[in-house]
Every structure is written in structure tokens, then in C-alpha cells.
Design an enzyme around this catalytic site. Structure first.
Site, PDB file in Angstrom:
ATOM      1  N   SER A 120      31.344 -37.462 -15.196  1.00 35.42           N
ATOM      2  CA  SER A 120      30.017 -37.076 -14.732  1.00 35.42           C
ATOM      3  C   SER A 120      29.055 -38.269 -14.773  1.00 35.42           C
ATOM      4  O   SER A 120      29.379 -39.314 -14.221  1.00 35.42           O
ATOM      5  CB  SER A 120      29.541 -35.884 -15.568  1.00 35.42           C
ATOM      6  OG  SER A 120      28.417 -35.298 -14.986  1.00 35.42           O
ATOM      7  N   ASP A 146      32.091 -28.615  -6.923  1.00 32.93           N
ATOM      8  CA  ASP A 146      31.274 -29.598  -7.632  1.00 32.93           C
ATOM      9  C   ASP A 146      30.324 -30.227  -6.622  1.00 32.93           C
ATOM     10  O   ASP A 146      30.780 -30.707  -5.579  1.00 32.93           O
ATOM     11  CB  ASP A 146      32.198 -30.678  -8.222  1.00 32.93           C
ATOM     12  CG  ASP A 146      31.426 -31.748  -8.992  1.00 32.93           C
ATOM     13  OD1 ASP A 146      30.189 -31.625  -9.115  1.00 32.93           O
ATOM     14  OD2 ASP A 146      32.064 -32.696  -9.462  1.00 32.93           O
ATOM     15  N   HIS A 160      32.853 -28.708 -11.856  1.00 33.82           N
ATOM     16  CA  HIS A 160      32.194 -29.741 -12.642  1.00 33.82           C
ATOM     17  C   HIS A 160      32.107 -29.349 -14.118  1.00 33.82           C
ATOM     18  O   HIS A 160      31.856 -28.198 -14.437  1.00 33.82           O
ATOM     19  CB  HIS A 160      30.787 -29.995 -12.093  1.00 33.82           C
ATOM     20  CG  HIS A 160      30.192 -31.278 -12.565  1.00 33.82           C
ATOM     21  ND1 HIS A 160      30.482 -32.483 -11.986  1.00 33.82           N
ATOM     22  CD2 HIS A 160      29.353 -31.558 -13.596  1.00 33.82           C
ATOM     23  CE1 HIS A 160      29.834 -33.450 -12.624  1.00 33.82           C
ATOM     24  NE2 HIS A 160      29.145 -32.917 -13.608  1.00 33.82           N
TER      25      HIS A 160
END
Ligand SMILES: *[C@@H]1O[C@H](CO)[C@@H](O)[C@H](O)[C@H]1NC(C)=O
Ligand SMILES: *[C@@H]1O[C@H](CO)[C@@H](O)[C@H](O)[C@H]1NC(C)=O
Ligand SMILES: *[C@@H]1O[C@H](CO)[C@@H](O)[C@H](O)[C@H]1NC(C)=O
Length: 402
Positions: free
Chosen positions: A190, A342, A372
Site C-alpha cells: 500500500s 482495489d 486492498h
């Protein structure tokens, strides 16, 4: 007091119940478990926004309070010595295999995710992942805690990452930990993936770096903010654990507390006039595979004269997709993992294309039923097969390539 606690618990249950029927895509496994986790996350988000709106605490302060409850101590086990220390003034957690090794070891430097505002290597899931990496690869692992937004803005996070990596790459430090300088990886998920990609670009293009990093691994990274209407943004606007609004809120705080930025990004009207030459680096109509372009029609983000001055929005050190081809050419072999559900899916896809166009070897795993932040769910009681599958794909690439 008991009455107050009961009231809070009751409110939480009502909110939780109102979020439990979030639609989950059909191909996602363990759907009932995912539904419960998503309801929990959405309830916390709702509470955090509520508390922010009535002026009690900021959104990210509420989440930090919850995340701190999940912190672990540095616990050594039979195979690995775990210690918390600092590299200069950057906190790191070190995982050192106990068994003597004839030859110097491989090493992995890990940057955690959390939208630049949250998170730490102390969280259970990261401690689990880093310990696992050290064990499976018989490698030295260094987990890095950079300073967080909004107290610190770009480029502080990046500078902390670079400081930690450079400190580790000194001959005397590599020797102390028994590390082979030619077999070092930097990884992150991320926003940690954003930082990893930026650290690698800086260091590989820096003539003063003696030891180059061998490989990088980016797990569902965010890599640009120029265009906030990519197909993956539109499809995952109400994403399971991360919605478009929350992503925009957190990414904005990386640059500024100015409240004019998030609404401008939401409208895709946040870039200044002089940024147009960068649009080609994130033009999804040329950089995305056909399958993901679908029937979407490309429209350029609208240029304006924003009220804020944020050079960071045009800086590849903040947003790695903005590097030009000659800056990408020297990058090391790269692993990119993307998830179907995501909003950052297309960032990853576009970086795959850009790196390959620049001649960089790239391995790309796309998880068709992934979403995600799944790596945050690898340990009981919040444990998903998906998190473990992503871990195993990442570790197996590392093992073959590091
Ligand atoms: C983006 O790509 C399309 C072709 O797919 C092209 O027509 C357009 O001019 C490009 N825009 C920019 C800003 O690069
Ligand atoms: C400029 O920003 C300020 C506060 O950040 C806001 O109150 C004002 O409305 C903005 N003006 C424009 C034209 O966006
Ligand atoms: C790429 O960017 C670097 C750094 O901004 C710059 O020095 C270089 O001239 C650029 N190269 C090309 C081909 O545009």
C-alpha cells in the site's frame, strides 16, 4: 459508567448491523468472514468520521487509537532474535536468524502500509509477516517505522525510508548483521509500496550509492494521484476495506492539511496548469491492458489554478509513476502484486507497463479475488486465506529472486 459502556456497545452493535449487508463480489472466498470484517471496518470508519465532524478528534487519531491496541513487543523465538532499535533516529525492528551461517545472508527491508497516516511494524500482521520472511528465507529482515502524516508531510516519510536504507547499506552494518550486499530487497504494501518504489528510484539513480538494491516488491501500491478517475477508482469507489473517499482523504494528508485538496481530487480537478506534460505517464488508455480499459472513455484530468501550491503533486519522489523513462531504466527487477477489488489496481498495472517499456524485468501477480489491505488479515482472530495466499506469492517470488 456501566450504563455508558452498555450504551456505547449498543450503538456499536446497531452500526455494525447496519453495515453487515455490504455486497461482497461472488468470487471472494470466505464471504461471510469478509462480510463481518468489512462491517467492522465500515463501522470504525463511520465512527471516525462522526467524531471528526463533531470536532472531538481527527479521523486518523481515532484509527491510531485502535491500531495501538494491536501492537506487539519484539519477541524472540527459537529461530529468530527480534529486537527494536533505531537506525540513526528511525525506529526499526530487526529479525535475525539464530542459526550460524557459513555465508552472508540475504536481507529484506520492509515498509508498512497505512495511507501515510497510520500503522507501524509493531502491528500483529506485520510482525507476523516479517518474522515469517526471516524464517522462510533464512534472511535478515529490517522493518522500518517512518514518521507519519499529517504531523509530517512529504518528503519526511521518504527521507526516513532513505535514511534507514542507507544506514543499513554501510559496510560495517552489513558485516555486523552478516548480510550479503548483493542480495538485498526493499518491499512494502500500500503506501509502504509507494515509499518503496520512491526509495528505489532515488537510490538507484544516485551515483553515490555503492551497494545497489537487488530487487523490489510492491504489494498493492499507490503510485500516482494525478488522475482520480481510473477505471479501478470508479469500480471500487465503495471498496471493501478502502473506499475512494477515504483513500483521497489519507493521500491528501501526505501533502497537506489544506481542506481544499480532497474535494478537488474527488472532482479530478486538482492538478495545476503546468502539470500537463506529466499526464502521459498515467494515461490509462495507453498503459492499461485492454481487459481493464473495458468500455471506459478516457478524459484528461481538468487543469486549474488551485488555491494551494503543492509541488509534491508533480514530484516522482512522492508519486513514482511520474518518473520519466530514463529514471526508470536503472531500476532493479521488480515484483508487483495487484488486487482486482482495489482502487489502486490500475496504478500497479500502469507501473508494470511503464517498467517493462523501460526494459526493467517485472513479475506481476494479479489476484482476481483479492482486495486492498488483505495482508492485514493473516492472524487470528481476523484471519483470511486471501491474506496467506498473498503472503505466499510474495515470499515465493522473493525466495527465487533474492
Ligand atoms: C492519452 O492517450 C490517448 C490515446 O489512447 C490519446 O488520444 C491522448 O491524447 C493521451 N493523452 C495524454 C494527455 O497523454
Ligand atoms: C481556497 O482555500 C480556502 C481554504 O483552504 C477556501 O476557504 C477557499 O474557498 C478556497 N478558494 C477557492 C477558490 O477554491
Ligand atoms: C528525466 O527526468 C530527469 C530528472 O527530472 C531529468 O534530469 C531528465 O532530463 C529527464 N529525461 C528525459 C528524457 O526527459
Amino acid at each position: 459508567m456501566v450504563g455508558f459502556k452498555a450504551l456505547c456497545f449498543g450503538l456499536f452493535c446497531i452500526l455494525f448491523a447496519s453495515h453487515i449487508y455490504t455486497p461482497i463480489p461472488d468470487n471472494i472466498e470466505e464471504s461471510w468472514k469478509v462480510m463481518v470484517l468489512v462491517a467492522g471496518a465500515k463501522t470504525c470508519t463511520f465512527l471516525a468520521l462522526f467524531l471528526e465532524n463533531i470536532g472531538i478528534m481527527r479521523f486518523e487519531e481515532f484509527f491510531s487509537m485502535i491500531i495501538v491496541l494491536d501492537y506487539t513487543q519484539p519477541l524472540s523465538d527459537e529461530y529468530i532474535t527480534v529486537t527494536d532499535t533505531t537506525f540513526i533516529d528511525i525506529p526499526v525492528r530487526l529479525y535475525l536468524p539464530k542459526q550460524k551461517s557459513e555465508t552472508p545472508r540475504r536481507a529484506v527491508i520492509y515498509m508498512h502500509g497505512g495511507g501515510f497516516c497510520l500503522g507501524s511494524f509493531k502491528q500483529t500482521a506485520y510482525d507476523f509477516l516479517n518474522r515469517w520472511t526471516a524464517n522462510r528465507l533464512d534472511a535478515v529482515v529490517v522493518a522500518v517505522d517512518y514518521r507519519l502524516a499529517p504531523q509530517y508531510h512529504f518528503p519526511v516519510q521518504l527521507e526516513d525510508g532513505i535514511t534507514a536504507v542507507k544506514f543499513f547499506l554501510q559496510d560495517k552494518i552489513l558485516k555486523k548483521y552478516g548480510v550479503d550486499p548483493s542480495r538485498i530487497c526493499v518491499s512494502g504494501d500500500s503506501s509502504g509500496g509507494t515509499l518503496t518504489a520512491a526509495v528505489i528510484q532515488e537510490m538507484q539513480n544516485d551515483p553515490d550509492t555503492k551497494h545497489k538494491i537487488k530487487i523490489q516488491a510492491l504489494l498493492y501500491p499507490a503510485l500516482q494521484v494525478i488522475d482520480s478517475c481510473l477505471p479501478s477508482h470508479l469500480e471500487n469507489e465503495n471498496g471493501l476495506l478502502l473506499t475512494r473517499d477515504i483513500a483521497i482523504k489519507l493521500v491528501s494528508l501526505y501533502f497537506t492539511k489544506d481542506e481544499a485538496l480532497p474535494p478537488a481530487i474527488r472532482r479530478n480537478q486538482h492538478m495545476p496548469l503546468e502539470s500537463r506534460h506529466l499526464f502521459k505517464f498515467v494515461n490509462w488508455s495507453t498503459l492499461l491492458p485492454e481487459k481493464y480499459r473495458k468500455d471506459y472513455v478516457y478524459t484528461e484530468p481538468i487543469l486549474g489554478r488551485p488555491n494551494y501550491s503543492l509541488p509534491g503533486l508533480m514530484d516522482n519522489r512522492a508519486l513514482p509513476l511520474l518518473a520519466n523513462d530514463s529514471q526508470l531504466r536503472n531500476l532493479p527487477s521488480t515484483y508487483i502484486l495487484t488486487c482486482e477489488y482495489d482502487i489502486f489496481r490500475d496504478d500497479g498495472f500502469m507501473y508494470v507497463t511503464r517498467l517493462r517499456n523501460a526494459g526493467v524485468p517485472v513479475a506481476h501477480d494479479h489476484v482476481e479475488d483479492g482486495f486492498h489491505a488483505a495482508l492485514s488479515y493473516m492472524t487470528s482472530p481476523f484471519y483470511l486465506h486471501l491474506g496467506l495466499r498473498i503472503r505466499d506469492m510474495y515470499i515465493s517470488w522473493l525466495d527465487k529472486n533474492l
